[in-house]
Design an enzyme around this catalytic site. Structure first.
Site, PDB file in Angstrom:
ATOM      1  N   GLU A  33       0.733  -0.989   0.093  1.00  0.00           N
ATOM      2  CA  GLU A  33       0.008  -0.019   0.031  1.00  0.00           C
ATOM      3  C   GLU A  33       0.864   1.316   0.065  1.00  0.00           C
ATOM      4  OE1 GLU A  33      -3.255   0.849   0.032  1.00  0.00           O
ATOM      5  OE2 GLU A  33      -3.551  -0.906  -0.889  1.00  0.00           O
ATOM      6  N   ASP A  35       4.042   1.465  -1.109  1.00  0.00           N
ATOM      7  CA  ASP A  35       4.539   2.065  -2.467  1.00  0.00           C
ATOM      8  C   ASP A  35       3.483   2.318  -3.482  1.00  0.00           C
ATOM      9  OD1 ASP A  35       7.003   1.001  -1.363  1.00  0.00           O
ATOM     10  OD2 ASP A  35       6.996  -0.913  -2.022  1.00  0.00           O
ATOM     11  N   GLU A 110      22.297   8.977  29.126  1.00  0.00           N
ATOM     12  CA  GLU A 110      22.151   8.663  27.817  1.00  0.00           C
ATOM     13  C   GLU A 110      23.034   7.551  27.290  1.00  0.00           C
ATOM     14  OE1 GLU A 110      22.222  12.205  25.386  1.00  0.00           O
ATOM     15  OE2 GLU A 110      20.910  13.267  26.735  1.00  0.00           O
ATOM     16  N   LYS A 112      25.834   6.074  24.721  1.00  0.00           N
ATOM     17  CA  LYS A 112      26.676   6.871  23.800  1.00  0.00           C
ATOM     18  C   LYS A 112      26.801   6.113  22.575  1.00  0.00           C
ATOM     19  CE  LYS A 112      31.222   9.031  23.541  1.00  0.00           C
ATOM     20  NZ  LYS A 112      31.912   8.366  22.202  1.00  0.00           N
ATOM     21  N   ASP A 114      27.155   4.581  18.730  1.00  0.00           N
ATOM     22  CA  ASP A 114      28.558   4.631  18.070  1.00  0.00           C
ATOM     23  C   ASP A 114      28.410   4.526  16.859  1.00  0.00           C
ATOM     24  OD1 ASP A 114      31.115   4.513  18.106  1.00  0.00           O
ATOM     25  OD2 ASP A 114      31.435   2.084  18.276  1.00  0.00           O
ATOM     26  N   TYR A 222      20.439  13.615  20.182  1.00  0.00           N
ATOM     27  CA  TYR A 222      20.589  13.631  21.645  1.00  0.00           C
ATOM     28  C   TYR A 222      20.627  14.917  22.142  1.00  0.00           C
ATOM     29  CZ  TYR A 222      25.180  13.589  19.826  1.00  0.00           C
ATOM     30  OH  TYR A 222      26.329  13.741  19.257  1.00  0.00           O
ATOM     31  N   LYS A 285      25.093  14.016  31.650  1.00  0.00           N
ATOM     32  CA  LYS A 285      24.648  15.889  31.229  1.00  0.00           C
ATOM     33  C   LYS A 285      23.990  16.101  32.284  1.00  0.00           C
ATOM     34  CE  LYS A 285      24.543  14.749  26.173  1.00  0.00           C
ATOM     35  NZ  LYS A 285      23.884  14.562  25.351  1.00  0.00           N
ATOM     36  N   LYS A 309      33.322   5.432  29.127  1.00  0.00           N
ATOM     37  CA  LYS A 309      33.403   4.368  28.275  1.00  0.00           C
ATOM     38  C   LYS A 309      33.467   2.983  28.807  1.00  0.00           C
ATOM     39  CE  LYS A 309      34.705   6.369  24.468  1.00  0.00           C
ATOM     40  NZ  LYS A 309      35.433   6.776  23.300  1.00  0.00           N
ATOM     41  N   CYS A 403      43.989 -25.573  -0.270  1.00  0.00           N
ATOM     42  CA  CYS A 403      42.721 -25.460   0.423  1.00  0.00           C
ATOM     43  C   CYS A 403      42.324 -26.659   1.357  1.00  0.00           C
ATOM     44  CB  CYS A 403      41.670 -25.510  -0.748  1.00  0.00           C
ATOM     45  SG  CYS A 403      39.883 -25.543  -0.192  1.00  0.00           S
ATOM     46  N   CYS A 406      39.715 -29.048  -0.039  1.00  0.00           N
ATOM     47  CA  CYS A 406      39.807 -29.790  -1.466  1.00  0.00           C
ATOM     48  C   CYS A 406      41.464 -30.048  -1.886  1.00  0.00           C
ATOM     49  CB  CYS A 406      38.935 -29.282  -2.439  1.00  0.00           C
ATOM     50  SG  CYS A 406      39.769 -27.806  -3.044  1.00  0.00           S
ATOM     51  N   CYS A 421      40.311 -20.296  -3.092  1.00  0.00           N
ATOM     52  CA  CYS A 421      40.621 -21.514  -3.494  1.00  0.00           C
ATOM     53  C   CYS A 421      39.895 -21.632  -4.816  1.00  0.00           C
ATOM     54  CB  CYS A 421      39.753 -22.636  -2.569  1.00  0.00           C
ATOM     55  SG  CYS A 421      39.638 -24.293  -3.786  1.00  0.00           S
ATOM     56  N   CYS A 427      35.289 -27.862  -4.921  1.00  0.00           N
ATOM     57  CA  CYS A 427      35.425 -27.534  -3.338  1.00  0.00           C
ATOM     58  C   CYS A 427      33.935 -27.570  -2.756  1.00  0.00           C
ATOM     59  CB  CYS A 427      36.140 -26.238  -3.367  1.00  0.00           C
ATOM     60  SG  CYS A 427      36.858 -25.944  -1.672  1.00  0.00           S
TER      61      CYS A 427
HETATM   62  P1  AMP Z   1      34.253  11.584  21.210  1.00  0.00           P
HETATM   63  O1  AMP Z   1      34.123  11.127  20.047  1.00  0.00           O
HETATM   64  O2  AMP Z   1      34.768  10.129  21.965  1.00  0.00           O
HETATM   65  O3  AMP Z   1      34.984  12.771  21.740  1.00  0.00           O
HETATM   66  O4  AMP Z   1      32.869  11.423  21.830  1.00  0.00           O
HETATM   67  C1  AMP Z   1      31.843  12.584  21.318  1.00  0.00           C
HETATM   68  C2  AMP Z   1      31.023  12.132  20.357  1.00  0.00           C
HETATM   69  O5  AMP Z   1      30.109  11.316  21.079  1.00  0.00           O
HETATM   70  C3  AMP Z   1      30.170  13.027  19.809  1.00  0.00           C
HETATM   71  O6  AMP Z   1      30.678  13.765  18.773  1.00  0.00           O
HETATM   72  C4  AMP Z   1      28.740  12.415  19.359  1.00  0.00           C
HETATM   73  O7  AMP Z   1      29.045  11.887  17.963  1.00  0.00           O
HETATM   74  C5  AMP Z   1      29.162  11.036  20.228  1.00  0.00           C
HETATM   75  N1  AMP Z   1      27.915  10.649  21.024  1.00  0.00           N
HETATM   76  C6  AMP Z   1      27.415   9.529  21.059  1.00  0.00           C
HETATM   77  N2  AMP Z   1      26.069   9.776  21.807  1.00  0.00           N
HETATM   78  C7  AMP Z   1      25.953  10.720  22.485  1.00  0.00           C
HETATM   79  C8  AMP Z   1      25.222  11.391  23.311  1.00  0.00           C
HETATM   80  N3  AMP Z   1      24.226  10.661  23.971  1.00  0.00           N
HETATM   81  N4  AMP Z   1      25.371  12.759  23.800  1.00  0.00           N
HETATM   82  C9  AMP Z   1      26.549  13.242  22.949  1.00  0.00           C
HETATM   83  N5  AMP Z   1      27.551  12.823  22.432  1.00  0.00           N
HETATM   84  C10 AMP Z   1      27.127  11.543  21.958  1.00  0.00           C
HETATM   85 ZN    ZN Z   2      38.855 -25.729  -2.024  1.00  0.00          ZN
END
Ligand code: AMP
Ligand code: ZN
Length: 688
Positions: A33, A35, A110, A112, A114, A222, A285, A309, A403, A406, A421, A427
């Protein structure tokens, strides 16, 4: 309804479904729907370019090409965060805060996230720009790419939205999507992506936003930044952002005092493995914005925030043996077999060593004490060797030459990280892998055969290659384990139906190394049939030598010419050309192709496909820019089908610029400067 209202109402409706699905994880419409309505909107928008809107849900599919990302100075600097690695660090930080701004403090904890940090700009409730962090003072304008990320709202909702503000967040690639992307890479014999973070930040810098649109990226927010924001605390800021339509993860928690902070840290250190995306810590924060102002910034980071960390769990153990794993495409991965050791609650016995270079770089040897880490990578990896504890009689690792499945001598192509390989006909993992690839969705799309069934069929000796599929009989498969009458019939019907699959997908399905979906398409359109692709050019006789050796040299000379010929096909490089020639001159492969042909598989473009093709645009190079009546993909296809080439940026080699609605002024200026002929969509259609 007049078209304007109709467009508006479709946009609102699609926006709401997008929001429900991508921000709230809640489906409110079927894909079908959705699409259908999106297509309806696109048709209306094409007919009424006067109602163009960069925040329309139709722009999510991408198509805009960015050759050079513009550098943008941040209005508000993007700071990094101070890091703490222990609870004592966090407690010390809290004590310093008390001295500066008093005892009674609340904090927002919060996760963090990645990924890649991003700053989004909004004006009058509309998304206008996205900028990467860069060096903190200036970053890259990645607006076109970020627009395609479905959880980034293009149009906000609510009546308390500041006229102009900035919001910060992280673009991440959730595990699910990351694994799916890797499954596809694997099926195409490409090297796997190592971790979601790099893949996410790499995606932001792709030139073709349509590719970004196809990636399952997510955007987690965030922090709001701006003057006169309508709230007094960080927590209210998160709630407001959520109300306006942003994806603010639900884990963020308001706590009072350091005990609350430490509790949050403990909770998520354990629970993070169940999150849908990668996190490497917690960010704490100070809640009140007034306190934040009082605390201010150091040269690098805010004093009112602190990252904690999680320790990347690293343990040491002994390396017992290095074994080699053969992937379904023949790629070899060295595997470290370890004395079992506990990392983050799981027992680890094996770790990846990636490839021969990695082994050499670490100088890792059997008997070594090694450090194993389970970080953002999918598989644990060895990060270092304890050299001091190396046994006196230790010998350097010699990489496998044959390998393990084989016995065939391994090959490593220039530019490839991995050995492979070459025995793809016998194989065992490769035999299964090739068949699986052949029947996969983007190739022959044979319903009713899963990978377990392939294993079963191969192990029962019923098939040894994909051509054997077409000889399968009902009586042969019905005795197989767990095979019911209905599934057997489905399977045979699926095999029968695959005879209609177009040539370009058949070519992809053959599993020629380096010939992915796109390359297969290019080759199919260029050669139009398998016969033409396989035909070796005739070379003049060489009268001086005896008959036999002249046959040999003629053969290799004609192969060399075929290589040459293939290299002139646009976008076919030397590596692909070599792989194709090797394939089409291999007797065993030729036999398989002959058998497939005899079974009625499509080995040439259909009349219908041929009739929409010509060489009218041969040798001409096109750039397209702006919005068109037909979709950009159709336009590209029309150019390519008629022998032209589409490139993403203007240069002196560009012959035509096809100009759509709302073309960017910089492109226009550049085209004028380079004196490139500009044509409209209608004029282009006349050309073909
Ligand atoms: P760093 O790169 O280790 O200096 O960490 C800072 C980076 O953490 C920021 O530039 C954000 O991209 C990232 N980050 C991820 N989650 C958060 C969060 N909840 N609040 C603030 N920064 C965050
Ligand atoms: Zn092989």
């Amino acid at each position: 309804m007049d078209p304007k209202n109709q467009i508006e109402s479709l946009r609102n409706e699609l926006r709401e479904h997008n929001y429900n699905y991508y921000v709230n994880d809640d489906s409110t419409i079927t894909d079908f729907e959705f699409d259908k309505k999106l297509e309806q909107l696109k048709v209306l928008e094409a007919a009424h370019p006067e109602f163009h809107d960069a925040s329309s849900p139709s722009v999510r599919v991408g198509g805009e090409i960015t050759k050079n990302f513009k550098t943008v100075k941040h209005i508000n600097r993007m700071y990094s965060l101070d890091n703490s690695y222990s609870k004592e660090d966090l407690e010390d930080w809290e004590k310093r805060l008390h001295k500066s701004v008093g005892d009674d403090l609340e904090y927002v904890c919060e996760l963090k996230y990645d990924g890649a940090s991003i700053s989004l700009h909004y004006e009058n409730g509309k998304f206008v720009q996205a900028v990467t962090r860069g060096d903190g003072t200036q970053g890259d304008d990645v607006t076109a790419n970020v627009r395609t990320i479905k959880s980034v709202p293009l149009q906000l909702k609510g009546d308390d939205i500041p006229e102009k503000f900035e919001i910060r967040g992280e673009i991440v690639l959730p595990w699910d999507g990351f694994h799916k992307m890797n499954e596809e890479r694997e099926a195409q014999g490409l090297e796997l992506y190592r971790n979601p973070r790099n893949t996410a930040s790499g995606s932001l810098k792709l030139q073709d936003s349509a590719v970004v649109a196809s990636r399952p990226l997510d955007c987690l927010l965030y922090q709001l930044v701006g003057d006169n924001l309508p709230f007094k605390t960080q927590y209210e800021g998160l709630e407001a952002a959520r109300r306006w339509g942003f994806k603010v993860p639900p884990q963020s928690t308001l706590v009072s005092g350091i005990d609350g902070v430490l509790g949050f840290v403990d909770q998520w250190d354990a629970a993070r493995k169940d999150l849908p995306y990668e996190t490497d810590g917690v960010v704490v924060k100070v809640n009140k914005l007034q306190n934040q102002d009082e605390l201010g910034f150091t040269a690098k980071s805010p004093r009112w925030a602190m990252a904690y960390k999680f320790s990347a769990e690293q343990v040491s153990t002994r390396l017992l043996e290095i074994t080699y794993q053969v992937g379904r495409t023949g790629a070899i991965t060295p595997v470290a077999n370890l004395e079992p050791v506990e990392i983050s609650g799981t027992t680890v016995k094996r770790a990846s060593l990636h490839n021969a270079d990695q082994i050499e770089k670490l100088d890792v040897r059997v008997g070594d004490e090694v450090y194993v880490e389970k970080g953002g990578e999918i598989i644990p990896k060895i990060v270092a060797v304890e050299m001091l504890k190396r046994p006196a009689d230790s010998k350097p690792t010699v990489y496998a030459t044959n390998c393990p499945e084989c016995g065939t001598a391994l090959v490593r192509n220039e530019g490839d990280a991995k050995h492979f390989c070459p025995n793809d006909m016998e194989c065992p993992p490769q035999v299964k892998g090739r068949i699986e690839h052949f029947i996969s969705r983007k190739a022959m799309d044979i319903d009713g055969i899963g990978s377990e069934t392939v294993d079963q069929l191969v192990e029962a000796g019923l098939i040894h290659n994909y051509a054997d599929l077409y000889d399968l009989q009902y009586e042969q498969i019905i005795p197989l384990d767990r095979m019911a009458e209905k599934s057997a019939k489905n399977m045979l019907a699926g095999i029968e139906a695959s005879k209609q699959i177009p040539f370009e997908r058949v070519l992809f399905g053959l599993g020629i190394r380096y010939v992915g979906e796109t390359v297969a398409k290019k080759l199919a359109r260029h050669y139009k049939s398998m016969d033409a692709l396989m035909a070796l050019p005739e070379v003049a006789e060489n009268p001086d030598t005896d008959l036999f050796s002249s046959m040999v040299t003629e053969r290799s000379r004609s192969e060399a010419e075929k290589l040459q010929e293939l290299s002139t096909v646009p976008e076919i490089g030397e590596r692909i050309a070599e792989s194709v020639v090797e394939f089409i001159t291999d007797t065993a492969q030729i036999q398989l192709i002959e058998r497939l042909k005899a079974s009625g598989i499509q080995f040439s473009l259909s009349d219908e496909e041929l009739s929409t093709r010509s060489d009218a645009l041969a040798g001409k190079s096109f750039v397209i820019s702006g919005v068109f009546e037909m979709s950009r993909n159709d336009l590209k296809k029309a150019i390519e089908d008629n022998g032209g080439k589409v490139s993403s940026s203007l240069s002196s080699k560009t012959d035509y610029l096809i100009r759509g609605e709302n073309m960017g002024p910089s492109k226009l200026e550049k085209a004028e400067k380079l004196e490139i002929e500009m044509i409209s969509e209608a004029e282009f259609l006349v050309m073909v």
